[in-house]
Design an enzyme around this catalytic site. Structure first.
Site: not given
Ligand code: AMP
Length: 219
Positions: A88, A160
């Site tokens: 990310r 959710r």
């Molecule tokens: P997601 O389910 O991929 O939308 O991730 C949910 C949350 O997890 C994000 O908004 C970040 O706070 C954190 N997160 C997930 N993947 C990453 C990553 N590769 N780097 C940093 N934060 C992450």
């Protein structure tokens, strides 16, 4: 086959990762799922992660890189893996290259799902999942066939995500545009990036992804 699904929150990465996992038997590595599991454990680190996620911010690169390094070494990743939610940031993308090289692996393709912001907000604000098996649903686009009963496992409890609200979503989109979108040219320069219209119906997106990862095989 090792691949990355890239795109903003709500683009459909999780849904498509599930299809690829089922059809190609590749390990599905969702960093969001891993972090939510850690947050639910209630540990000190878990509580910190929970508040970062609830604020729509990114967890530090160090934590994320360690998490993925350990995961990629597990046996189920040997035939290949799908990364959903990682990398990310540019430092995460660089660390991924270094760790793959050290493990004698490489990336085959990076698939970007393109979806406009208003559609993302509509998708994220209506989504929910089965509390037992994780199957995904949506208030407007995909309700269970029988109201209140999961199509996949028959359970009747749904949940959710705490960060699927308008205020947090705005922060998550900002984090995507500022920190994650710069990864696209990083992979484009190496000829790895393929972009797909993520606004198309789910089956059509799956068909286009299959055409990239299994050329010559009908979807
Ligand atoms: P997601 O389910 O991929 O939308 O991730 C949910 C949350 O997890 C994000 O908004 C970040 O706070 C954190 N997160 C997930 N993947 C990453 C990553 N590769 N780097 C940093 N934060 C992450």
């Amino acid at each position: 086959m090792n691949l990355i699904l890239l795109g903003p929150p709500g683009a459909g990465k999780g849904t498509q990762a599930e299809h690829l996992h089922a059809s190609l038997r590749l390990a599905k590595l969702s960093t969001g799922d891993m972090l939510r599991a850690s947050a639910a454990s209630g540990s000190e680190l878990g509580l910190k992660l929970k508040s970062i996620m609830a604020a729509g911010q990114l967890v530090s690169d160090d934590i994320m890189i360690d998490l993925i390094r350990d995961r990629i070494r597990e046996a189920d990743c040997a035939p290949g893996f799908i990364l959903d939610g990682f990398p990310r940031t540019i430092p995460q993308a660089e660390a991924l290259d270094a760790m793959l090289e050290a493990e004698g692996k490489s990336l085959n393709v990076v698939i970007e799902l393109k979806v406009n912001d208003s559609e993302l907000i509509a998708r994220v604000s209506g989504r929910f999942s089965c509390a037992a098996c994780g199957a995904g649903y949506h208030d407007s686009f995909k309700r269970p066939k029988q109201e209140g009963v999961c199509d996949s496992c028959g359970a009747s409890a749904f949940k959710r995500r705490e960060d699927d609200n308008a205020a947090t979503m705005a922060k998550r989109l900002e984090a995507y545009n500022l920190q994650t979108a710069p990864i696209l040219p990083y992979y484009a320069k190496r000829g790895l990036l393929k972009s797909i219209d993520g606004m198309a119906p789910i089956d059509e997106v799956t068909r286009q992804i299959n055409a990239l990862v299994r050329p010559g095989v009908a979807a």
